[in-house]
Scaffold this motif. Structure first.
Motif, PDB file in Angstrom:
ATOM      1  N   MET A   1       0.777  -1.068   0.146  1.00  0.00           N
ATOM      2  CA  MET A   1      -0.131  -0.129  -0.010  1.00  0.00           C
ATOM      3  C   MET A   1       0.813   1.231  -0.072  1.00  0.00           C
ATOM      4  N   ARG A   2       1.898   1.355   0.700  1.00  0.00           N
ATOM      5  CA  ARG A   2       2.964   2.190   0.848  1.00  0.00           C
ATOM      6  C   ARG A   2       3.493   2.734  -0.821  1.00  0.00           C
ATOM      7  N   ALA A   3       3.817   1.589  -1.574  1.00  0.00           N
ATOM      8  CA  ALA A   3       4.154   1.909  -2.738  1.00  0.00           C
ATOM      9  C   ALA A   3       3.012   2.601  -3.657  1.00  0.00           C
ATOM     10  N   LEU A   4       1.859   2.405  -3.574  1.00  0.00           N
ATOM     11  CA  LEU A   4       0.705   2.890  -4.200  1.00  0.00           C
ATOM     12  C   LEU A   4       0.683   4.346  -3.727  1.00  0.00           C
ATOM     13  N   ASN A  22       4.445   7.075   7.072  1.00  0.00           N
ATOM     14  CA  ASN A  22       4.621   6.302   8.320  1.00  0.00           C
ATOM     15  C   ASN A  22       3.577   5.439   8.482  1.00  0.00           C
ATOM     16  N   GLU A  23       3.383   4.297   8.968  1.00  0.00           N
ATOM     17  CA  GLU A  23       2.505   3.343   9.079  1.00  0.00           C
ATOM     18  C   GLU A  23       2.099   3.009  10.674  1.00  0.00           C
ATOM     19  N   THR A  24       0.975   3.110  10.879  1.00  0.00           N
ATOM     20  CA  THR A  24       0.359   2.515  12.202  1.00  0.00           C
ATOM     21  C   THR A  24      -0.574   1.720  12.317  1.00  0.00           C
ATOM     22  N   LYS A  29      -7.567  -1.670  11.957  1.00  0.00           N
ATOM     23  CA  LYS A  29      -7.439  -0.577  10.980  1.00  0.00           C
ATOM     24  C   LYS A  29      -5.774  -0.472  10.625  1.00  0.00           C
ATOM     25  N   VAL A  30      -5.312   0.245   9.547  1.00  0.00           N
ATOM     26  CA  VAL A  30      -4.171   0.623   9.321  1.00  0.00           C
ATOM     27  C   VAL A  30      -4.353   1.954   8.871  1.00  0.00           C
ATOM     28  N   VAL A  31      -3.309   2.888   9.689  1.00  0.00           N
ATOM     29  CA  VAL A  31      -3.414   4.239   9.156  1.00  0.00           C
ATOM     30  C   VAL A  31      -1.970   4.798   8.688  1.00  0.00           C
ATOM     31  N   ARG A  70      -9.283  -1.953   7.954  1.00  0.00           N
ATOM     32  CA  ARG A  70      -9.609  -0.811   7.080  1.00  0.00           C
ATOM     33  C   ARG A  70      -8.552   0.335   6.997  1.00  0.00           C
ATOM     34  N   ILE A  71      -8.214   0.762   5.779  1.00  0.00           N
ATOM     35  CA  ILE A  71      -6.992   1.640   5.617  1.00  0.00           C
ATOM     36  C   ILE A  71      -7.423   3.086   5.662  1.00  0.00           C
ATOM     37  N   TYR A  72      -6.508   3.843   6.477  1.00  0.00           N
ATOM     38  CA  TYR A  72      -7.158   5.381   6.447  1.00  0.00           C
ATOM     39  C   TYR A  72      -5.725   6.313   5.811  1.00  0.00           C
ATOM     40  N   LEU A  73      -5.791   7.306   5.617  1.00  0.00           N
ATOM     41  CA  LEU A  73      -4.952   8.203   4.923  1.00  0.00           C
ATOM     42  C   LEU A  73      -4.833   9.413   5.887  1.00  0.00           C
TER      43      LEU A  73
END
Length: 76
Positions: A1-4, A22-24, A29-31, A70-73
């Motif tokens: 997802m980071r590459a996207l 940065n990823e939490t 969920k993943v933020v 769930r992915i959050y940005l």
């Protein structure tokens, strides 16, 4: 997802060397915390938040296979 996220954001900004992601990860969920140069914040957010919304939409669409988290940005 980071590459996207990088592939979407890097062409938008004038200072690609200052893009930090940065990823939490939590239980459900993943933020991703996106930090860009102060001059590039407006380019990443866009008028009325349209670009930020489009980026989030692409991330959610790419996450359909892994629906348990769930992915959050967050754009800082």
């Amino acid at each position: 997802m980071r590459a996207l996220i990088e592939s979407i954001v890097l062409p938008l900004v004038d200072h690609p060397e200052e893009v930090v992601i940065n990823e939490t990860e939590e239980q459900s969920k993943v933020v991703f915390h996106l930090t860009v140069h102060q001059d590039d914040v407006g380019k990443v957010i866009g008028k009325n938040g349209r670009i930020a919304k489009a980026i989030r939409t692409l991330i959610h669409a790419a996450n359909k296979d892994d629906a348990e988290k769930r992915i959050y940005l967050d754009i800082m």
